[in-house]
Scaffold this motif. Structure first.
Motif, mmCIF file in Angstrom:
data_model
loop_
_atom_site.group_PDB
_atom_site.id
_atom_site.type_symbol
_atom_site.label_atom_id
_atom_site.label_comp_id
_atom_site.label_asym_id
_atom_site.label_seq_id
_atom_site.Cartn_x
_atom_site.Cartn_y
_atom_site.Cartn_z
ATOM 1 N N GLN A 1 0.806 -1.216 0.000
ATOM 2 C CA GLN A 1 0.000 0.000 0.000
ATOM 3 C C GLN A 1 0.841 1.269 0.000
ATOM 4 O O GLN A 1 0.555 2.211 -0.725
ATOM 5 C CB GLN A 1 -0.921 -0.027 1.222
ATOM 6 C CG GLN A 1 -1.862 1.133 1.323
ATOM 7 C CD GLN A 1 -2.796 0.984 2.513
ATOM 8 O OE1 GLN A 1 -3.073 1.934 3.231
ATOM 9 N NE2 GLN A 1 -3.296 -0.216 2.729
ATOM 10 N N ASP A 2 1.873 1.309 0.847
ATOM 11 C CA ASP A 2 2.672 2.525 1.000
ATOM 12 C C ASP A 2 4.109 2.250 0.565
ATOM 13 O O ASP A 2 4.877 1.621 1.292
ATOM 14 C CB ASP A 2 2.649 2.979 2.466
ATOM 15 C CG ASP A 2 3.397 4.287 2.683
ATOM 16 O OD1 ASP A 2 3.953 4.820 1.704
ATOM 17 O OD2 ASP A 2 3.417 4.777 3.828
ATOM 18 N N PRO A 3 4.507 2.718 -0.613
ATOM 19 C CA PRO A 3 5.861 2.403 -1.101
ATOM 20 C C PRO A 3 6.962 2.967 -0.212
ATOM 21 O O PRO A 3 8.037 2.386 -0.112
ATOM 22 C CB PRO A 3 5.881 3.028 -2.504
ATOM 23 C CG PRO A 3 4.804 4.061 -2.495
ATOM 24 C CD PRO A 3 3.750 3.533 -1.579
ATOM 25 N N ARG A 4 6.710 4.095 0.436
ATOM 26 C CA ARG A 4 7.757 4.683 1.276
ATOM 27 C C ARG A 4 8.040 3.828 2.511
ATOM 28 O O ARG A 4 9.138 3.869 3.058
ATOM 29 C CB ARG A 4 7.381 6.105 1.684
ATOM 30 C CG ARG A 4 7.322 7.065 0.514
ATOM 31 C CD ARG A 4 7.365 8.514 0.928
ATOM 32 N NE ARG A 4 7.186 9.375 -0.222
ATOM 33 C CZ ARG A 4 8.141 9.729 -1.067
ATOM 34 N NH1 ARG A 4 9.364 9.274 -0.876
ATOM 35 N NH2 ARG A 4 7.891 10.526 -2.087
ATOM 36 N N ARG B 1 18.941 3.046 1.069
ATOM 37 C CA ARG B 1 19.557 2.284 -0.015
ATOM 38 C C ARG B 1 19.077 2.798 -1.367
ATOM 39 O O ARG B 1 17.968 3.323 -1.498
ATOM 40 C CB ARG B 1 19.223 0.797 0.121
ATOM 41 C CG ARG B 1 19.661 0.215 1.468
ATOM 42 C CD ARG B 1 19.440 -1.275 1.502
ATOM 43 N NE ARG B 1 20.287 -1.964 0.534
ATOM 44 C CZ ARG B 1 20.133 -3.251 0.199
ATOM 45 N NH1 ARG B 1 19.162 -3.958 0.748
ATOM 46 N NH2 ARG B 1 20.936 -3.811 -0.664
ATOM 47 N N ARG B 2 19.895 2.621 -2.373
ATOM 48 C CA ARG B 2 19.518 3.047 -3.721
ATOM 49 C C ARG B 2 18.454 2.117 -4.294
ATOM 50 O O ARG B 2 18.353 0.945 -3.919
ATOM 51 C CB ARG B 2 20.748 3.078 -4.630
ATOM 52 C CG ARG B 2 21.797 4.095 -4.215
ATOM 53 C CD ARG B 2 22.973 4.094 -5.183
ATOM 54 N NE ARG B 2 24.059 4.948 -4.703
ATOM 55 C CZ ARG B 2 24.136 6.258 -4.896
ATOM 56 N NH1 ARG B 2 23.172 6.864 -5.577
ATOM 57 N NH2 ARG B 2 25.155 6.949 -4.429
ATOM 58 N N ILE B 3 17.708 2.649 -5.236
ATOM 59 C CA ILE B 3 16.640 1.881 -5.891
ATOM 60 C C ILE B 3 17.212 0.645 -6.574
ATOM 61 O O ILE B 3 16.602 -0.428 -6.565
ATOM 62 C CB ILE B 3 15.886 2.764 -6.907
ATOM 63 C CG1 ILE B 3 15.203 3.949 -6.215
ATOM 64 C CG2 ILE B 3 14.880 1.929 -7.692
ATOM 65 C CD1 ILE B 3 14.174 3.544 -5.181
ATOM 66 N N HIS C 1 17.943 7.508 -4.485
ATOM 67 C CA HIS C 1 17.387 7.031 -3.234
ATOM 68 C C HIS C 1 15.883 7.309 -3.218
ATOM 69 O O HIS C 1 15.402 8.200 -3.942
ATOM 70 C CB HIS C 1 18.053 7.723 -2.044
ATOM 71 C CG HIS C 1 19.455 7.259 -1.785
ATOM 72 N ND1 HIS C 1 20.546 7.773 -2.466
ATOM 73 C CD2 HIS C 1 19.947 6.318 -0.939
ATOM 74 C CE1 HIS C 1 21.648 7.176 -2.052
ATOM 75 N NE2 HIS C 1 21.319 6.297 -1.121
ATOM 76 N N PRO C 2 15.111 6.567 -2.435
ATOM 77 C CA PRO C 2 13.645 6.756 -2.409
ATOM 78 C C PRO C 2 13.218 8.197 -2.165
ATOM 79 O O PRO C 2 12.240 8.667 -2.750
ATOM 80 C CB PRO C 2 13.207 5.841 -1.266
ATOM 81 C CG PRO C 2 14.223 4.753 -1.248
ATOM 82 C CD PRO C 2 15.528 5.431 -1.599
ATOM 83 N N GLY D 1 5.814 10.098 -4.936
ATOM 84 C CA GLY D 1 5.031 8.927 -4.546
ATOM 85 C C GLY D 1 4.630 8.080 -5.735
ATOM 86 O O GLY D 1 4.659 6.845 -5.671
ATOM 87 N N GLY D 2 4.253 8.731 -6.840
ATOM 88 C CA GLY D 2 3.872 7.985 -8.032
ATOM 89 C C GLY D 2 5.034 7.214 -8.626
ATOM 90 O O GLY D 2 4.883 6.065 -9.062
#
Length: 327
Positions: A94-97, A104-106, A146-147, A152-153
């Motif tokens: 539900q919440d990617p964050r 950490r890097r993507i 990084h995140p 958010g999208g």
């Protein structure tokens, strides 16, 4: 058509509860099919989807079967479960964050599972990550970020790319658009539909948003208090609900053609897990309930004249179009 997910008579009980959290759930998802699982918060939707990956609460006991690609998840060893989560089935949270380590890097996030669990080399894992990022409309440059540097999208697109890394037969989307604005929600929903067709995956879409379920799904399961109340093709179910709970949900949903004034509300509250249920779980809130409803739980049976639909209600014949009671 190949059945990707097949849940039969599934029960899940937690310690210190008077009744099962999930009681006799039957649910299927075919390849290239989107199935929505809808209901109020606490109805058991997320537990159903997490059970598919063997992510069970501490102390849970289960019964029935939960088969993914023909294998029963409930009997898998820990090693087999890890392989399932790496390749056969994947979850979009539900919440990617909250799901991605902000330090950490993507690129590390996307490739870790393939490198550690599938034994894929670093170069091959990176190439796969680039391919999946491009599939969701992002560039390879995202790998180095990084995140906190993404919107958010964009992060939700990264989550979708992560779910696709192992080429899964089944994707479980647990309210993946809740934290997004309306425009981004539409983009993510369209993207999921496109990817389903492109990669041939089955998609179980968990949501409390009936409008979203109607827009994205081929079939719908309506869940209440751990039981399936109604299921059927999305268009038919939303046009003519055959269970009072489905009707009540639709009547409480904002619509452009709705009468002016306050929205209808469902009186009462869902039963707690410390409350034993002897009859229909919706009886205490149902305007059509009779003595029979309080004493005998209805079975999920085909609707007369509509073999593709099933409902668990003693009074299906009294529910009219859009859920109004027939005279």
């Amino acid at each position: 058509m190949t059945t990707t997910l097949d849940i039969r008579a599934y029960h899940l009980r937690l310690p210190d509860t008077a009744r099962p959290v999930l009681a006799g759930v039957d649910l299927t998802v075919d390849a290239r099919e989107t199935v929505a699982l809808v209901g109020e918060s606490g109805s058991g939707k997320s537990l159903t989807s997490r059970s598919v990956l063997g992510l069970l609460p501490h102390g849970a006991t289960t019964g029935g079967t939960v088969e993914v690609d023909g294998e029963d998840v409930l009997t898998m060893t820990p090693d087999r479960l890890r392989r399932l989560r790496t390749s056969t089935a994947a979850m979009i949270f539900q919440d990617p964050r909250a799901a991605i380590n902000p330090l950490r890097r993507i690129g590390d996030f996307l490739t870790e599972s393939l490198r550690l669990n599938a034994g894929t080399g670093a170069r091959a894992a990176t190439d796969r990550a680039v391919e999946m990022l491009e599939a969701v409309g992002l560039s390879a440059a995202v790998l180095r970020r990084h995140p906190g540097q993404l919107s958010g999208g964009m992060l939700q697109r990264v989550m979708i790319a992560a779910a696709l890394m192992g080429d899964p037969a089944l994707i479980l989307a647990d309210e993946p658009t809740t934290a997004l604005d309306v425009t981004t929600q539409a983009e993510v929903v369209a993207l999921l539909g496109d990817l389903r067709e492109r990669f041939g995956t089955g998609l179980l879409f968990v949501t409390h948003d009936l409008g979203l379920a109607a827009a994205i799904s081929d079939r719908v399961y309506v869940m209440y208090a751990g039981r399936i109340a109604e299921t059927g093709p999305a268009a038919a179910l939303f046009e003519r609900p055959r269970h009072p709970y489905t009707a009540a949900l639709l009547n409480s949903t904002p619509r452009p053609d709705a009468p002016q004034g306050r929205l209808a509300a469902i009186e009462g509250r869902p039963p707690g897990l410390r409350e034993d249920l002897t009859g229909c779980s919706f009886a205490a809130r149902c305007p059509l309930a009779t003595y029979l409803c309080s004493q005998q739980a209805p079975e999920l049976l085909p609707v007369a004249g509509e073999p593709a639909r099933r409902t668990a209600c003693h009074h299906t014949d009294r529910i009219g179009t859009r859920g109004g009671a027939d005279a």
